[in-house]
Design a protein around this motif. Sequence first.
Motif: not given
Length: 389
Positions: A314-320, A330-338
Amino acid sequence: MGNLKKRLANFIDQRKCTILGVGPMSLNCVDVTIDLANSYDIPILLISSRRQIDSKDFGGGYVNNWTTDEFAKYVVKKDIKKNIYLSRDHGGPWQNEQELKNNLSLKDAMESAKKSYLEDIKSGYKVLHIDPSIDVNSKPTIDQVLERIFELYEFCCESAQKFKKEIIFEIGTEEQSSTTNSSEELEYTLNKVNEFCDSSNFTKPTFVVVQTGTKVLETRNIGSFESAIRIKNEIPASIQLPILLKLFKKYDYFMKAHNCDYLSSSGINWHPRLGIHAANVAPEFGVCETRSLINLLETNNLKKIADQFLDLSYKSKKWEKWLIPNSQISDREKSIIAGHYSFSSQEGIDLRKKAEKSLSAKDIDMNKVIKQDLKKSICRYILNFRMIR
Protein backbone atom coordinates in the motif's frame (compact mmCIF):
# COMPACT_ATOMS: atom_id res chain seq x y z
CA MET A 1 9.72 -15.09 -44.23
CA GLY A 2 12.30 -15.48 -41.46
CA ASN A 3 12.54 -18.57 -39.28
CA LEU A 4 11.07 -16.89 -36.20
CA LYS A 5 7.96 -15.61 -37.97
CA LYS A 6 7.59 -18.84 -39.96
CA ARG A 7 7.47 -20.93 -36.78
CA LEU A 8 4.81 -18.68 -35.24
CA ALA A 9 2.83 -18.58 -38.50
CA ASN A 10 2.84 -22.38 -38.78
CA PHE A 11 1.74 -22.81 -35.17
CA ILE A 12 -1.11 -20.29 -35.52
CA ASP A 13 -2.22 -21.81 -38.82
CA GLN A 14 -2.15 -25.42 -37.59
CA ARG A 15 -4.03 -24.77 -34.35
CA LYS A 16 -6.16 -21.79 -35.45
CA CYS A 17 -5.05 -20.21 -32.20
CA THR A 18 -3.98 -16.98 -30.56
CA ILE A 19 -0.45 -16.96 -29.13
CA LEU A 20 -0.09 -15.77 -25.53
CA GLY A 21 2.30 -13.06 -24.39
CA VAL A 22 2.98 -13.37 -20.64
CA GLY A 23 4.26 -10.48 -18.57
CA PRO A 24 7.17 -11.69 -16.36
CA MET A 25 5.61 -10.39 -13.15
CA SER A 26 7.90 -12.39 -10.82
CA LEU A 27 10.44 -15.19 -10.67
CA ASN A 28 7.62 -17.67 -10.03
CA CYS A 29 5.68 -16.37 -13.03
CA VAL A 30 8.72 -16.75 -15.28
CA ASP A 31 9.38 -20.29 -14.04
CA VAL A 32 5.76 -21.37 -14.60
CA THR A 33 5.68 -19.84 -18.09
CA ILE A 34 8.84 -21.67 -19.13
CA ASP A 35 7.56 -24.94 -17.64
CA LEU A 36 4.25 -24.64 -19.52
CA ALA A 37 5.96 -23.81 -22.82
CA ASN A 38 8.20 -26.85 -22.49
CA SER A 39 5.59 -29.25 -21.07
CA TYR A 40 3.11 -28.55 -23.87
CA ASP A 41 5.81 -27.80 -26.48
CA ILE A 42 4.21 -24.48 -27.45
CA PRO A 43 5.70 -21.04 -28.20
CA ILE A 44 5.00 -18.38 -25.59
CA LEU A 45 6.10 -14.75 -25.73
CA LEU A 46 7.68 -13.55 -22.47
CA ILE A 47 7.02 -9.81 -22.69
CA SER A 48 9.11 -7.58 -20.40
CA SER A 49 8.49 -3.85 -20.18
CA ARG A 50 11.43 -1.56 -19.52
CA ARG A 51 10.14 -0.90 -16.00
CA GLN A 52 10.14 -4.64 -15.30
CA ILE A 53 13.52 -5.50 -16.82
CA ASP A 54 16.08 -3.22 -18.42
CA SER A 55 19.82 -3.09 -18.96
CA LYS A 56 22.34 -2.53 -16.18
CA ASP A 57 22.80 1.08 -17.31
CA PHE A 58 19.16 1.74 -16.39
CA GLY A 59 19.35 -0.02 -13.03
CA GLY A 60 17.63 -3.23 -14.13
CA GLY A 61 13.94 -3.46 -13.17
CA TYR A 62 11.51 -4.37 -10.43
CA VAL A 63 11.15 -8.04 -11.46
CA ASN A 64 13.65 -10.09 -9.42
CA ASN A 65 16.06 -7.13 -9.73
CA TRP A 66 17.16 -8.61 -13.07
CA THR A 67 19.11 -6.76 -15.72
CA THR A 68 18.31 -7.60 -19.36
CA ASP A 69 21.40 -9.78 -19.65
CA GLU A 70 20.75 -11.65 -16.38
CA PHE A 71 17.10 -12.26 -17.26
CA ALA A 72 17.93 -13.53 -20.76
CA LYS A 73 20.61 -15.91 -19.47
CA TYR A 74 18.23 -17.29 -16.84
CA VAL A 75 15.44 -17.92 -19.37
CA VAL A 76 17.69 -19.40 -22.05
CA LYS A 77 19.22 -21.84 -19.55
CA LYS A 78 15.79 -23.06 -18.32
CA ASP A 79 14.06 -23.06 -21.73
CA ILE A 80 15.24 -26.53 -22.77
CA LYS A 81 13.04 -26.83 -25.87
CA LYS A 82 13.60 -23.21 -26.97
CA ASN A 83 9.90 -22.37 -26.90
CA ILE A 84 10.18 -19.00 -25.18
CA TYR A 85 10.34 -15.88 -27.34
CA LEU A 86 12.08 -13.25 -25.22
CA SER A 87 10.18 -10.09 -26.09
CA ARG A 88 10.60 -6.42 -25.34
CA ASP A 89 7.22 -4.90 -24.50
CA HIS A 90 6.80 -1.14 -24.94
CA GLY A 91 10.37 -0.31 -25.82
CA GLY A 92 10.91 3.29 -26.87
CA PRO A 93 11.55 6.80 -25.55
CA TRP A 94 10.38 7.71 -22.02
CA GLN A 95 9.38 4.08 -21.36
CA ASN A 96 11.88 3.88 -18.48
CA GLU A 97 11.47 5.66 -15.12
CA GLN A 98 14.92 7.30 -15.41
CA GLU A 99 14.03 8.94 -18.72
CA LEU A 100 10.85 10.36 -17.21
CA LYS A 101 12.51 11.43 -13.95
CA ASN A 102 15.32 13.21 -15.81
CA ASN A 103 12.83 14.83 -18.21
CA LEU A 104 14.98 13.95 -21.22
CA SER A 105 14.64 15.76 -24.52
CA LEU A 106 13.29 13.81 -27.49
CA LYS A 107 16.78 13.36 -28.91
CA ASP A 108 18.19 12.08 -25.60
CA ALA A 109 15.17 9.85 -24.94
CA MET A 110 15.54 8.28 -28.39
CA GLU A 111 19.25 7.66 -27.79
CA SER A 112 18.41 6.14 -24.42
CA ALA A 113 15.83 3.84 -26.04
CA LYS A 114 18.41 2.73 -28.62
CA LYS A 115 20.84 1.88 -25.81
CA SER A 116 18.18 -0.32 -24.22
CA TYR A 117 17.29 -2.02 -27.53
CA LEU A 118 20.97 -2.72 -28.21
CA GLU A 119 21.23 -4.66 -24.94
CA ASP A 120 18.05 -6.57 -25.87
CA ILE A 121 19.53 -7.59 -29.20
CA LYS A 122 22.90 -8.59 -27.76
CA SER A 123 21.14 -10.59 -25.00
CA GLY A 124 19.09 -12.64 -27.48
CA TYR A 125 15.65 -11.02 -27.40
CA LYS A 126 13.62 -12.25 -30.37
CA VAL A 127 10.71 -9.77 -30.50
CA LEU A 128 11.11 -6.01 -30.15
CA HIS A 129 8.04 -3.84 -29.61
CA ILE A 130 8.72 -0.31 -30.85
CA ASP A 131 6.34 2.01 -29.05
CA PRO A 132 7.06 5.76 -29.19
CA SER A 133 3.53 6.70 -28.06
CA ILE A 134 4.77 8.40 -24.87
CA ASP A 135 5.92 12.00 -25.13
CA VAL A 136 6.52 14.16 -22.05
CA ASN A 137 6.04 17.36 -24.05
CA SER A 138 2.86 16.87 -26.09
CA LYS A 139 0.76 14.19 -27.77
CA PRO A 140 2.60 13.32 -31.00
CA THR A 141 0.76 13.06 -34.31
CA ILE A 142 0.60 9.72 -36.09
CA ASP A 143 3.25 10.95 -38.57
CA GLN A 144 5.57 11.97 -35.72
CA VAL A 145 5.12 8.57 -34.10
CA LEU A 146 5.84 6.82 -37.40
CA GLU A 147 8.97 8.91 -37.89
CA ARG A 148 10.22 7.79 -34.47
CA ILE A 149 9.30 4.18 -35.19
CA PHE A 150 11.32 4.26 -38.40
CA GLU A 151 14.39 5.73 -36.68
CA LEU A 152 14.33 3.04 -33.98
CA TYR A 153 13.49 0.32 -36.52
CA GLU A 154 16.50 1.21 -38.65
CA PHE A 155 18.79 1.24 -35.62
CA CYS A 156 17.57 -2.19 -34.44
CA CYS A 157 17.79 -3.75 -37.92
CA GLU A 158 21.35 -2.57 -38.37
CA SER A 159 22.34 -3.63 -34.84
CA ALA A 160 20.83 -7.10 -35.31
CA GLN A 161 22.73 -7.48 -38.57
CA LYS A 162 25.94 -6.37 -36.90
CA PHE A 163 25.61 -8.94 -34.09
CA LYS A 164 24.20 -11.64 -36.42
CA LYS A 165 20.91 -11.92 -34.51
CA GLU A 166 17.50 -12.74 -35.97
CA ILE A 167 14.75 -10.52 -34.57
CA ILE A 168 11.15 -9.76 -35.42
CA PHE A 169 9.27 -6.55 -34.73
CA GLU A 170 6.04 -5.45 -33.15
CA ILE A 171 4.91 -1.88 -33.71
CA GLY A 172 2.22 0.25 -32.11
CA THR A 173 1.33 3.83 -32.89
CA GLU A 174 -0.69 4.86 -29.82
CA GLU A 175 -1.37 4.00 -26.19
CA GLN A 176 -3.97 1.38 -25.48
CA SER A 177 -7.52 2.61 -25.06
CA SER A 178 -10.85 0.98 -24.32
CA THR A 179 -12.03 1.40 -27.93
CA THR A 180 -11.11 -0.09 -31.32
CA ASN A 181 -9.03 1.34 -34.17
CA SER A 182 -10.63 2.73 -37.29
CA SER A 183 -9.81 0.93 -40.55
CA GLU A 184 -8.71 4.25 -42.12
CA GLU A 185 -6.00 5.02 -39.57
CA LEU A 186 -4.82 1.42 -39.58
CA GLU A 187 -4.51 1.26 -43.38
CA TYR A 188 -2.64 4.57 -43.36
CA THR A 189 -0.17 3.14 -40.81
CA LEU A 190 0.32 -0.15 -42.68
CA ASN A 191 0.89 1.69 -45.96
CA LYS A 192 3.51 3.96 -44.43
CA VAL A 193 5.29 1.02 -42.76
CA ASN A 194 5.34 -0.91 -46.04
CA GLU A 195 6.77 2.07 -47.92
CA PHE A 196 9.50 2.51 -45.30
CA CYS A 197 10.49 -1.18 -45.24
CA ASP A 198 10.48 -1.48 -49.04
CA SER A 199 12.57 1.66 -49.55
CA SER A 200 15.09 0.61 -46.88
CA ASN A 201 15.09 -3.09 -47.82
CA PHE A 202 14.11 -4.07 -44.27
CA THR A 203 11.96 -7.05 -43.33
CA LYS A 204 8.45 -5.95 -42.45
CA PRO A 205 7.30 -6.14 -38.84
CA THR A 206 5.54 -9.34 -37.75
CA PHE A 207 3.07 -7.84 -35.27
CA VAL A 208 1.07 -4.64 -35.34
CA VAL A 209 -0.74 -3.66 -32.14
CA VAL A 210 -4.34 -2.58 -32.57
CA GLN A 211 -6.97 -1.35 -30.16
CA THR A 212 -9.30 -4.32 -29.76
CA GLY A 213 -11.45 -2.78 -27.05
CA THR A 214 -9.49 -4.05 -24.05
CA LYS A 215 -8.27 -1.88 -21.18
CA VAL A 216 -7.29 -2.85 -17.64
CA LEU A 217 -8.04 -0.84 -14.50
CA GLU A 218 -8.06 -2.23 -10.97
CA THR A 219 -8.78 -5.95 -11.42
CA ARG A 220 -11.25 -5.55 -14.28
CA ASN A 221 -11.21 -5.23 -18.03
CA ILE A 222 -13.25 -2.09 -18.62
CA GLY A 223 -12.93 -2.04 -22.43
CA SER A 224 -15.65 -2.49 -25.01
CA PHE A 225 -14.50 -5.95 -26.14
CA GLU A 226 -16.95 -7.77 -23.88
CA SER A 227 -19.46 -4.98 -23.41
CA ALA A 228 -23.04 -6.21 -23.72
CA ILE A 229 -24.18 -2.61 -24.24
CA ARG A 230 -23.55 -0.72 -27.48
CA ILE A 231 -21.13 2.15 -26.85
CA LYS A 232 -22.01 5.49 -28.40
CA ASN A 233 -20.08 6.39 -31.59
CA GLU A 234 -18.25 3.06 -31.60
CA ILE A 235 -18.52 0.01 -33.82
CA PRO A 236 -18.58 -3.17 -31.64
CA ALA A 237 -15.36 -5.21 -31.62
CA SER A 238 -17.18 -8.22 -33.11
CA ILE A 239 -17.96 -6.12 -36.20
CA GLN A 240 -14.88 -3.88 -36.40
CA LEU A 241 -12.15 -6.48 -35.82
CA PRO A 242 -13.05 -8.69 -38.84
CA ILE A 243 -12.79 -5.53 -40.99
CA LEU A 244 -9.33 -4.80 -39.55
CA LEU A 245 -8.25 -8.41 -39.96
CA LYS A 246 -8.94 -8.21 -43.70
CA LEU A 247 -6.36 -5.41 -43.84
CA PHE A 248 -3.89 -7.55 -41.88
CA LYS A 249 -4.33 -10.37 -44.37
CA LYS A 250 -3.90 -7.97 -47.29
CA TYR A 251 -0.64 -6.57 -45.89
CA ASP A 252 0.59 -9.87 -44.35
CA TYR A 253 0.83 -8.76 -40.72
CA PHE A 254 -0.17 -10.44 -37.46
CA MET A 255 -2.69 -8.63 -35.25
CA LYS A 256 -1.57 -8.20 -31.63
CA ALA A 257 -3.91 -7.29 -28.79
CA HIS A 258 -2.73 -5.84 -25.49
CA ASN A 259 -4.40 -5.55 -22.08
CA CYS A 260 -6.35 -8.81 -22.29
CA ASP A 261 -6.26 -9.40 -18.52
CA TYR A 262 -9.43 -10.32 -16.62
CA LEU A 263 -11.49 -11.21 -19.67
CA SER A 264 -14.04 -13.99 -19.18
CA SER A 265 -13.13 -17.41 -20.57
CA SER A 266 -15.68 -16.78 -23.32
CA GLY A 267 -14.03 -13.44 -24.13
CA ILE A 268 -10.62 -15.08 -24.28
CA ASN A 269 -11.98 -17.75 -26.61
CA TRP A 270 -13.28 -15.08 -29.00
CA HIS A 271 -9.67 -14.12 -29.84
CA PRO A 272 -8.87 -17.22 -31.94
CA ARG A 273 -12.45 -17.30 -33.24
CA LEU A 274 -12.04 -13.76 -34.57
CA GLY A 275 -8.55 -14.52 -35.88
CA ILE A 276 -6.45 -12.34 -33.54
CA HIS A 277 -2.93 -13.72 -33.83
CA ALA A 278 -1.45 -12.86 -30.42
CA ALA A 279 -2.44 -11.19 -27.16
CA ASN A 280 -0.70 -9.95 -24.01
CA VAL A 281 -1.64 -10.57 -20.39
CA ALA A 282 0.43 -9.25 -17.48
CA PRO A 283 -0.95 -7.59 -14.31
CA GLU A 284 -3.52 -10.36 -13.77
CA PHE A 285 -0.68 -12.80 -13.08
CA GLY A 286 0.95 -10.43 -10.58
CA VAL A 287 -2.37 -10.06 -8.75
CA CYS A 288 -2.82 -13.85 -8.86
CA GLU A 289 0.49 -14.37 -7.05
CA THR A 290 -0.25 -11.70 -4.45
CA ARG A 291 -3.69 -13.17 -3.69
CA SER A 292 -2.14 -16.64 -3.44
CA LEU A 293 0.53 -15.43 -1.02
CA ILE A 294 -1.88 -13.50 1.22
CA ASN A 295 -4.38 -16.37 1.25
CA LEU A 296 -1.65 -18.84 2.24
CA LEU A 297 -0.55 -16.65 5.12
CA GLU A 298 -4.00 -15.80 6.42
CA THR A 299 -5.29 -19.38 6.33
CA ASN A 300 -2.23 -20.61 8.20
CA ASN A 301 -2.35 -18.19 11.13
CA LEU A 302 0.36 -15.93 9.74
CA LYS A 303 -1.79 -12.80 9.55
CA LYS A 304 0.94 -10.55 10.95
CA ILE A 305 3.24 -11.28 7.97
CA ALA A 306 0.31 -10.88 5.57
CA ASP A 307 -0.54 -7.48 7.09
CA GLN A 308 3.09 -6.38 6.90
CA PHE A 309 3.24 -7.25 3.21
CA LEU A 310 -0.10 -5.54 2.47
CA ASP A 311 1.12 -2.44 4.29
CA LEU A 312 4.39 -2.43 2.32
CA SER A 313 2.46 -2.74 -0.94
CA TYR A 314 0.00 0.00 0.00
CA LYS A 315 2.78 2.43 0.94
CA SER A 316 4.44 1.90 -2.48
CA LYS A 317 1.47 3.75 -4.07
CA LYS A 318 2.01 1.66 -7.21
CA TRP A 319 -1.75 1.05 -7.24
CA GLU A 320 -2.53 4.67 -8.06
CA LYS A 321 -2.22 4.38 -11.85
CA TRP A 322 -4.59 1.39 -11.89
CA LEU A 323 -7.57 3.08 -10.21
CA ILE A 324 -10.85 3.84 -11.93
CA PRO A 325 -11.86 7.52 -11.42
CA ASN A 326 -13.76 7.95 -8.14
CA SER A 327 -12.84 4.39 -7.18
CA GLN A 328 -14.44 2.92 -4.08
CA ILE A 329 -12.15 -0.10 -3.66
CA SER A 330 -10.66 -0.87 -0.25
CA ASP A 331 -7.07 -0.27 0.84
CA ARG A 332 -6.65 -4.04 0.93
CA GLU A 333 -7.57 -4.32 -2.76
CA LYS A 334 -5.19 -1.47 -3.59
CA SER A 335 -2.42 -3.39 -1.85
CA ILE A 336 -3.22 -6.57 -3.78
CA ILE A 337 -3.18 -4.69 -7.10
CA ALA A 338 0.32 -3.39 -6.33
CA GLY A 339 1.75 -6.43 -4.54
CA HIS A 340 4.04 -7.65 -7.32
CA TYR A 341 5.92 -4.33 -7.38
CA SER A 342 7.18 -5.08 -3.85
CA PHE A 343 8.25 -8.71 -4.33
CA SER A 344 11.87 -7.76 -5.00
CA SER A 345 12.30 -4.78 -2.72
CA GLN A 346 14.58 -5.64 0.21
CA GLU A 347 11.69 -5.47 2.67
CA GLY A 348 9.57 -7.60 0.33
CA ILE A 349 12.34 -10.19 0.00
CA ASP A 350 12.75 -10.33 3.78
CA LEU A 351 9.00 -10.78 4.35
CA ARG A 352 8.75 -13.54 1.75
CA LYS A 353 11.72 -15.37 3.30
CA LYS A 354 10.04 -15.09 6.69
CA ALA A 355 6.76 -16.36 5.20
CA GLU A 356 8.51 -19.23 3.42
CA LYS A 357 10.28 -20.31 6.60
CA SER A 358 7.07 -20.12 8.68
CA LEU A 359 5.06 -22.09 6.12
CA SER A 360 7.83 -24.66 5.73
CA ALA A 361 7.59 -25.34 9.47
CA LYS A 362 3.96 -26.31 8.75
CA ASP A 363 5.10 -28.60 5.87
CA ILE A 364 3.83 -26.14 3.23
CA ASP A 365 5.96 -25.30 0.21
CA MET A 366 5.02 -21.65 -0.34
CA ASN A 367 6.37 -21.26 -3.86
CA LYS A 368 4.96 -24.61 -4.96
CA VAL A 369 1.44 -23.52 -3.97
CA ILE A 370 1.88 -20.10 -5.61
CA LYS A 371 3.11 -21.74 -8.81
CA GLN A 372 0.09 -24.03 -8.88
CA ASP A 373 -2.20 -20.98 -8.70
CA LEU A 374 -0.21 -19.19 -11.40
CA LYS A 375 -0.36 -22.26 -13.61
CA LYS A 376 -4.17 -22.32 -13.39
CA SER A 377 -4.32 -18.62 -14.24
CA ILE A 378 -1.98 -18.85 -17.25
CA CYS A 379 -3.56 -22.11 -18.47
CA ARG A 380 -6.97 -20.41 -18.65
CA TYR A 381 -5.53 -18.30 -21.48
CA ILE A 382 -3.51 -21.06 -23.14
CA LEU A 383 -6.57 -23.30 -23.24
CA ASN A 384 -9.09 -20.69 -24.40
CA PHE A 385 -6.62 -19.30 -26.96
CA ARG A 386 -6.62 -22.86 -28.38
CA MET A 387 -2.87 -23.23 -27.96
CA ILE A 388 -3.54 -26.61 -26.38
CA ARG A 389 -6.48 -28.98 -26.70
